[in-house]
Motif scaffolding. Sequence first.
Motif, PDB file in Angstrom:
ATOM      1  N   PHE A   1       0.822  -1.197   0.000  1.00 12.10           N
ATOM      2  CA  PHE A   1       0.000   0.000   0.000  1.00 12.10           C
ATOM      3  C   PHE A   1       0.864   1.257   0.000  1.00 12.10           C
ATOM      4  CE2 PHE A   1      -2.416   3.352   2.141  1.00 12.10           C
ATOM      5  CZ  PHE A   1      -3.481   3.447   1.255  1.00 12.10           C
ATOM      6  N   ALA A   2       1.924   1.256   0.790  1.00 11.71           N
ATOM      7  CA  ALA A   2       2.813   2.426   0.818  1.00 11.71           C
ATOM      8  C   ALA A   2       3.439   2.658  -0.552  1.00 11.71           C
ATOM      9  CB  ALA A   2       3.894   2.232   1.879  1.00 11.71           C
ATOM     10  N   LEU A   3       3.912   1.606  -1.169  1.00  7.05           N
ATOM     11  CA  LEU A   3       4.532   1.731  -2.488  1.00  7.05           C
ATOM     12  C   LEU A   3       3.521   2.165  -3.546  1.00  7.05           C
ATOM     13  CD1 LEU A   3       7.292   0.767  -4.113  1.00  7.05           C
ATOM     14  CD2 LEU A   3       5.607  -0.819  -4.999  1.00  7.05           C
ATOM     15  N   LEU A   4       2.362   1.521  -3.568  1.00  8.14           N
ATOM     16  CA  LEU A   4       1.354   1.863  -4.565  1.00  8.14           C
ATOM     17  C   LEU A   4       0.780   3.259  -4.339  1.00  8.14           C
ATOM     18  CD1 LEU A   4      -0.560  -1.510  -5.018  1.00  8.14           C
ATOM     19  CD2 LEU A   4       1.037  -0.425  -6.591  1.00  8.14           C
ATOM     20  N   TYR A   5       0.666   3.670  -3.097  1.00 11.74           N
ATOM     21  CA  TYR A   5       0.158   5.012  -2.828  1.00 11.74           C
ATOM     22  C   TYR A   5       1.139   6.074  -3.347  1.00 11.74           C
ATOM     23  CZ  TYR A   5      -2.050   8.937  -0.568  1.00 11.74           C
ATOM     24  OH  TYR A   5      -2.673  10.136  -0.345  1.00 11.74           O
ATOM     25  N   ILE A   6       2.417   5.836  -3.126  1.00  8.38           N
ATOM     26  CA  ILE A   6       3.417   6.794  -3.608  1.00  8.38           C
ATOM     27  C   ILE A   6       3.411   6.855  -5.132  1.00  8.38           C
ATOM     28  CG2 ILE A   6       5.902   7.216  -3.811  1.00  8.38           C
ATOM     29  CD1 ILE A   6       6.144   6.150  -0.921  1.00  8.38           C
ATOM     30  N   VAL A   7       3.403   5.701  -5.779  1.00 10.00           N
ATOM     31  CA  VAL A   7       3.481   5.687  -7.245  1.00 10.00           C
ATOM     32  C   VAL A   7       2.158   6.102  -7.881  1.00 10.00           C
ATOM     33  CG1 VAL A   7       3.851   4.231  -9.268  1.00 10.00           C
ATOM     34  CG2 VAL A   7       5.329   3.975  -7.286  1.00 10.00           C
ATOM     35  N   LEU A   8       1.062   5.482  -7.469  1.00 14.61           N
ATOM     36  CA  LEU A   8      -0.202   5.704  -8.166  1.00 14.61           C
ATOM     37  C   LEU A   8      -0.934   6.963  -7.714  1.00 14.61           C
ATOM     38  CD1 LEU A   8      -1.547   2.040  -8.286  1.00 14.61           C
ATOM     39  CD2 LEU A   8      -0.409   3.325 -10.095  1.00 14.61           C
TER      40      LEU A   8
ATOM     41  N   VAL B   1       0.285   9.632  -5.583  1.00 15.87           N
ATOM     42  CA  VAL B   1       1.076  10.866  -5.559  1.00 15.87           C
ATOM     43  C   VAL B   1       1.570  11.228  -6.959  1.00 15.87           C
ATOM     44  CG1 VAL B   1       3.163  11.932  -4.633  1.00 15.87           C
ATOM     45  CG2 VAL B   1       1.734  10.537  -3.141  1.00 15.87           C
ATOM     46  N   LEU B   2       2.171  10.288  -7.657  1.00 13.47           N
ATOM     47  CA  LEU B   2       2.753  10.594  -8.962  1.00 13.47           C
ATOM     48  C   LEU B   2       1.725  10.633 -10.093  1.00 13.47           C
ATOM     49  CD1 LEU B   2       6.048   8.490  -8.793  1.00 13.47           C
ATOM     50  CD2 LEU B   2       5.736  10.925  -8.348  1.00 13.47           C
ATOM     51  N   TYR B   3       0.715   9.750 -10.037  1.00  9.71           N
ATOM     52  CA  TYR B   3      -0.223   9.650 -11.155  1.00  9.71           C
ATOM     53  C   TYR B   3      -1.659  10.026 -10.773  1.00  9.71           C
ATOM     54  CZ  TYR B   3       3.485   7.600 -13.865  1.00  9.71           C
ATOM     55  OH  TYR B   3       4.673   7.393 -14.535  1.00  9.71           O
ATOM     56  N   ASP B   4      -1.863  10.597  -9.609  1.00  8.53           N
ATOM     57  CA  ASP B   4      -3.122  11.200  -9.187  1.00  8.53           C
ATOM     58  C   ASP B   4      -4.307  10.224  -9.217  1.00  8.53           C
ATOM     59  OD1 ASP B   4      -4.300  13.402  -8.087  1.00  8.53           O
ATOM     60  OD2 ASP B   4      -5.012  14.184 -10.009  1.00  8.53           O
ATOM     61  N   MET B   5      -4.121   9.027  -8.680  1.00  9.81           N
ATOM     62  CA  MET B   5      -5.195   8.050  -8.581  1.00  9.81           C
ATOM     63  C   MET B   5      -5.836   8.198  -7.203  1.00  9.81           C
ATOM     64  SD  MET B   5      -4.925   3.985  -9.451  1.00  9.81           S
ATOM     65  CE  MET B   5      -4.377   4.204 -11.132  1.00  9.81           C
ATOM     66  N   SER B   6      -7.111   7.877  -7.068  1.00 12.05           N
ATOM     67  CA  SER B   6      -7.815   8.076  -5.797  1.00 12.05           C
ATOM     68  C   SER B   6      -7.352   7.071  -4.738  1.00 12.05           C
ATOM     69  CB  SER B   6      -9.319   7.947  -6.011  1.00 12.05           C
ATOM     70  OG  SER B   6      -9.658   6.605  -6.278  1.00 12.05           O
ATOM     71  N   PHE B   7      -7.592   7.445  -3.483  1.00 14.71           N
ATOM     72  CA  PHE B   7      -7.207   6.612  -2.352  1.00 14.71           C
ATOM     73  C   PHE B   7      -7.945   5.277  -2.387  1.00 14.71           C
ATOM     74  CE2 PHE B   7      -7.851   5.074   1.972  1.00 14.71           C
ATOM     75  CZ  PHE B   7      -6.558   5.050   2.451  1.00 14.71           C
ATOM     76  N   GLY B   8      -9.230   5.297  -2.672  1.00 16.70           N
ATOM     77  CA  GLY B   8     -10.027   4.068  -2.712  1.00 16.70           C
ATOM     78  C   GLY B   8      -9.561   3.099  -3.786  1.00 16.70           C
ATOM     79  N   THR B   9      -9.200   3.642  -4.935  1.00 15.93           N
ATOM     80  CA  THR B   9      -8.702   2.788  -6.016  1.00 15.93           C
ATOM     81  C   THR B   9      -7.376   2.147  -5.640  1.00 15.93           C
ATOM     82  OG1 THR B   9      -9.805   4.212  -7.621  1.00 15.93           O
ATOM     83  CG2 THR B   9      -8.121   2.732  -8.461  1.00 15.93           C
TER      84      THR B   9
END
Length: 154
Positions: free
Chosen positions: A15-22, A24-32
């Motif tokens: 989750f930490a890795l995907l949150y940073i990449v998706l 923060v960097l690519y502006d995907m929602s938290f739920g997704t």
Amino acid sequence: MRHVKALIIKFIASFALLYIVLAVLYDMSFGTVFLITLVVGVSSYLLGDMLILPRSNNIVATIADVGLSFFFIYYIGSVLTYDGNLFYPSLISAIGIGLFEFFFHKYVNTHVIHNENVSEDISTRNLRFQTEASEELTPDFKNQKHYKKKKKKK
């Protein structure tokens, strides 16, 4: 309890890795990101860590986890978002998860799988094959005493 602990470690790191990449960097929602992490974590734990890793080695299981992660991130991301190209975010995320999985598999080997079979060595657990061999494919009856006795009686 070993599996729950391993799943929690995997979920937090993924989750930490995907949150940073998706996110923060690519502006995907938290739920997704949360849903992708949940699906990728559970499926890669069941397939990669519990099915592939005990039957092969760390490299094969890591490659399988990278492919599985890429597929799920790309598919779920394309279904739940309206962005056009998710290839690079999915690839970067899958490679990051693969780097984490390489070290996580070592943890799973020592703390989860190895504890189930304490007496077995990790490298030889599934390699207990035995081959029977003989000197000849067909027996040579002419040189045996039993055959010579029968032949003399006739």
